[in-house]
Design an enzyme around this catalytic site. Sequence first.
Site, PDB file in Angstrom:
ATOM      1  N   CYS A 152       0.839  -1.214   0.000  1.00  9.59           N
ATOM      2  CA  CYS A 152       0.000   0.000   0.000  1.00  9.59           C
ATOM      3  C   CYS A 152       0.874   1.265   0.000  1.00  9.59           C
ATOM      4  O   CYS A 152       1.841   1.354   0.761  1.00  9.59           O
ATOM      5  CB  CYS A 152      -0.919  -0.012   1.227  1.00  9.59           C
ATOM      6  N   CYS A 198       0.337   4.868   6.894  1.00  5.14           N
ATOM      7  CA  CYS A 198      -0.311   4.722   8.209  1.00  5.14           C
ATOM      8  C   CYS A 198       0.663   4.026   9.174  1.00  5.14           C
ATOM      9  O   CYS A 198       1.082   2.885   8.915  1.00  5.14           O
ATOM     10  CB  CYS A 198      -1.595   3.921   8.064  1.00  5.14           C
ATOM     11  N   CYS A 237       0.249   0.323  10.325  1.00  4.82           N
ATOM     12  CA  CYS A 237      -0.179  -0.721   9.396  1.00  4.82           C
ATOM     13  C   CYS A 237       0.961  -1.573   8.829  1.00  4.82           C
ATOM     14  O   CYS A 237       1.911  -1.052   8.227  1.00  4.82           O
ATOM     15  CB  CYS A 237      -0.965  -0.110   8.242  1.00  4.82           C
ATOM     16  N   CYS A 271     -16.320  -9.695   5.607  1.00  2.00           N
ATOM     17  CA  CYS A 271     -15.688  -8.393   5.356  1.00  2.00           C
ATOM     18  C   CYS A 271     -14.428  -8.590   4.517  1.00  2.00           C
ATOM     19  O   CYS A 271     -13.545  -9.366   4.896  1.00  2.00           O
ATOM     20  CB  CYS A 271     -15.276  -7.735   6.664  1.00  2.00           C
ATOM     21  N   CYS A 279     -19.368  -6.797   3.497  1.00  2.00           N
ATOM     22  CA  CYS A 279     -18.718  -5.542   3.887  1.00  2.00           C
ATOM     23  C   CYS A 279     -17.405  -5.466   3.114  1.00  2.00           C
ATOM     24  O   CYS A 279     -16.768  -6.498   2.881  1.00  2.00           O
ATOM     25  CB  CYS A 279     -18.446  -5.537   5.392  1.00  2.00           C
ATOM     26  N   CYS A 335     -19.516   1.389   8.427  1.00  2.54           N
ATOM     27  CA  CYS A 335     -18.784   0.746   9.515  1.00  2.54           C
ATOM     28  C   CYS A 335     -17.586   1.652   9.734  1.00  2.54           C
ATOM     29  O   CYS A 335     -16.742   1.786   8.840  1.00  2.54           O
ATOM     30  CB  CYS A 335     -18.353  -0.656   9.096  1.00  2.54           C
ATOM     31  N   ARG A 379     -17.963  -2.940  17.830  1.00  3.07           N
ATOM     32  CA  ARG A 379     -17.161  -4.157  17.605  1.00  3.07           C
ATOM     33  C   ARG A 379     -15.864  -4.144  18.392  1.00  3.07           C
ATOM     34  O   ARG A 379     -15.060  -3.206  18.279  1.00  3.07           O
ATOM     35  CB  ARG A 379     -16.858  -4.342  16.115  1.00  3.07           C
TER      36      ARG A 379
HETATM   37  N1  SAM Z   1      -6.700   0.413   3.047  1.00  2.00           N
HETATM   38  C1  SAM Z   1      -8.006   0.590   3.539  1.00  2.00           C
HETATM   39  C2  SAM Z   1      -8.100   1.681   4.570  1.00  2.00           C
HETATM   40  O1  SAM Z   1      -7.104   2.049   5.153  1.00  2.00           O
HETATM   41  O2  SAM Z   1      -9.218   2.138   4.810  1.00  2.00           O
HETATM   42  C3  SAM Z   1      -8.621  -0.676   4.104  1.00  2.00           C
HETATM   43  C4  SAM Z   1      -7.774  -1.628   4.901  1.00  2.00           C
HETATM   44  S1  SAM Z   1      -7.100  -1.002   6.416  1.00  2.00           S
HETATM   45  C5  SAM Z   1      -5.987  -2.301   6.879  1.00  2.00           C
HETATM   46  C6  SAM Z   1      -8.482  -1.110   7.532  1.00  2.00           C
HETATM   47  C7  SAM Z   1      -8.271  -0.707   8.960  1.00  2.00           C
HETATM   48  O3  SAM Z   1      -7.476  -1.669   9.641  1.00  2.00           O
HETATM   49  C8  SAM Z   1      -7.563   0.585   9.254  1.00  2.00           C
HETATM   50  O4  SAM Z   1      -8.374   1.703   9.105  1.00  2.00           O
HETATM   51  C9  SAM Z   1      -7.184   0.406  10.718  1.00  2.00           C
HETATM   52  O5  SAM Z   1      -8.209   0.894  11.558  1.00  2.00           O
HETATM   53  C10 SAM Z   1      -7.086  -1.104  10.863  1.00  2.00           C
HETATM   54  N2  SAM Z   1      -5.722  -1.524  11.174  1.00  2.00           N
HETATM   55  C11 SAM Z   1      -4.676  -1.611  10.312  1.00  2.00           C
HETATM   56  N3  SAM Z   1      -3.563  -2.015  10.941  1.00  2.00           N
HETATM   57  C12 SAM Z   1      -3.898  -2.178  12.250  1.00  2.00           C
HETATM   58  C13 SAM Z   1      -3.164  -2.568  13.403  1.00  2.00           C
HETATM   59  N4  SAM Z   1      -1.861  -2.863  13.355  1.00  2.00           N
HETATM   60  N5  SAM Z   1      -3.828  -2.629  14.592  1.00  2.00           N
HETATM   61  C14 SAM Z   1      -5.148  -2.319  14.649  1.00  2.00           C
HETATM   62  N6  SAM Z   1      -5.878  -1.943  13.592  1.00  2.00           N
HETATM   63  C15 SAM Z   1      -5.257  -1.871  12.404  1.00  2.00           C
HETATM   64 FE1  SF4 Z   2      -2.878   1.184   3.320  1.00  2.35          FE
HETATM   65 FE2  SF4 Z   2      -2.803   0.023   5.707  1.00  2.35          FE
HETATM   66 FE3  SF4 Z   2      -3.222   2.635   5.542  1.00  2.35          FE
HETATM   67 FE4  SF4 Z   2      -5.149   0.905   4.701  1.00  2.35          FE
HETATM   68  S1  SF4 Z   2      -4.393   1.177   6.808  1.00  2.35           S
HETATM   69  S2  SF4 Z   2      -4.439   2.765   3.664  1.00  2.35           S
HETATM   70  S3  SF4 Z   2      -3.855  -0.749   3.917  1.00  2.35           S
HETATM   71  S4  SF4 Z   2      -1.351   1.558   4.913  1.00  2.35           S
END
Ligand code: SAM
Ligand code: SF4
Length: 345
Positions: A54, A58, A61, A98, A129, A189, A261
């Site tokens: 990606c 973030c 992530c 989901c 979802c 959600c 949730r």
């Molecule tokens: N890329 C899309 C986005 O960011 O909306 C969808 C996938 S992203 C992985 C979905 C959610 O996963 C993020 O908004 C975050 O809240 C959650 N998430 C990602 N990494 C995480 C982590 N290490 N611990 C807890 N929640 C996490």
């Molecule tokens: Fe990309 Fe992870 Fe951020 Fe979703 S949460 S936009 S998968 S870096």
Amino acid sequence: MASVRRDWTRAQVCALFDLPFNDLLAQAHAAHRAHHDANAVQVSTLLSIKTGGCPEDCAYCPQAARHDTGVQAEKLMSAEAVVARARAAKDAGASRFCMGAAWRSPKDRDVAKVAEIVSAVKALGLETCATLGMLTGEQADTLKAAGLDYYNHNLDTAPEFYGEIIHTRQFQDRLDTLEHVRNAGLKTCCGGIVGMGETREQRAGLLHVLATLPEHPHSVPINQLVQVPGTPLAGTEPLDPLEFVRTIAVARILMPASMVRLSAGRSAMSDELQALCFFAGANSIFYGEKLLTTGNPDVAHDRFLFARLGLRALDGDTADGEPHAHLEIDHEDPCCGGCACSTSG
Ligand code: SAM
Ligand code: SF4
Ligand code: DTB
């Protein structure tokens, strides 16, 4: 029945966080009982349909390309492969499936492919979802027409902390996508992550924004940060577990009719902590041994926990009308024995 309000002030939200623990839990549990069956929990299963690589940054992530986490990038799965996983999730007792994709914002051709996948999963009789990143209004309409029920798009943290966690997009971008999703008639959600080093005031700030959106999200995932080595947030001071329970309780009071949730982070929680979260108003979980790229409790362990607490799995949510039929859970099921829980053989 306690009314559903959208006029909370941030000071009121902070005041809830500051209540004595027992007073907060009593208020949250009363709100929970006024709107929901307190012994029923909705179960969703997650599948990463497009993993890693990606372009966003973030800090939490494991799927950000710039974080060296060992996650292998994989392209979008085929509809057949996703349907096979959805069927298995349904057989295991999930009511909602989901699908997550590590995109910043999908291309129109990606959305067309996901729309096909959504239709095929929906045909199994599951709620659907998707969480695919930022969407245009047209893309949200396409997904709605394909039969998508929910779109997950988290605000993740307070507006004033957002810029310390993500630099490649703005908080307002998230609000814009949520607006497109609502306008398309999809259920939202939307929640966030706690344990990222934010203050209590900032946890309150996140919940305040959620509770004052033009409509409350139907589902509110509260994730506890899963610390993944290689992400900038690995090594963050863990949140006090009782502060996590407070966050669930405040979410329940602010958004009494929504499904709250208990989302990522359950693998690091004791059964007793999760029980306290269910008492505080959590009534939805992710079910199945994997979230997107990280682990989740074993199914057998969750079934045993449900049995110990007298909880039932809901077939669908109760937020918008009649209760749905309950799924069977065998209360004689032993725990898996393979996990490290204190109750396994
Ligand atoms: N890329 C899309 C986005 O960011 O909306 C969808 C996938 S992203 C992985 C979905 C959610 O996963 C993020 O908004 C975050 O809240 C959650 N998430 C990602 N990494 C995480 C982590 N290490 N611990 C807890 N929640 C996490
Ligand atoms: Fe990309 Fe992870 Fe951020 Fe979703 S949460 S936009 S998968 S870096
Ligand atoms: C949400 O709020 N949490 C889920 C789901 N929505 C997409 C994702 C949790 C991801 C945890 C880290 C991982 O497994 O990669």
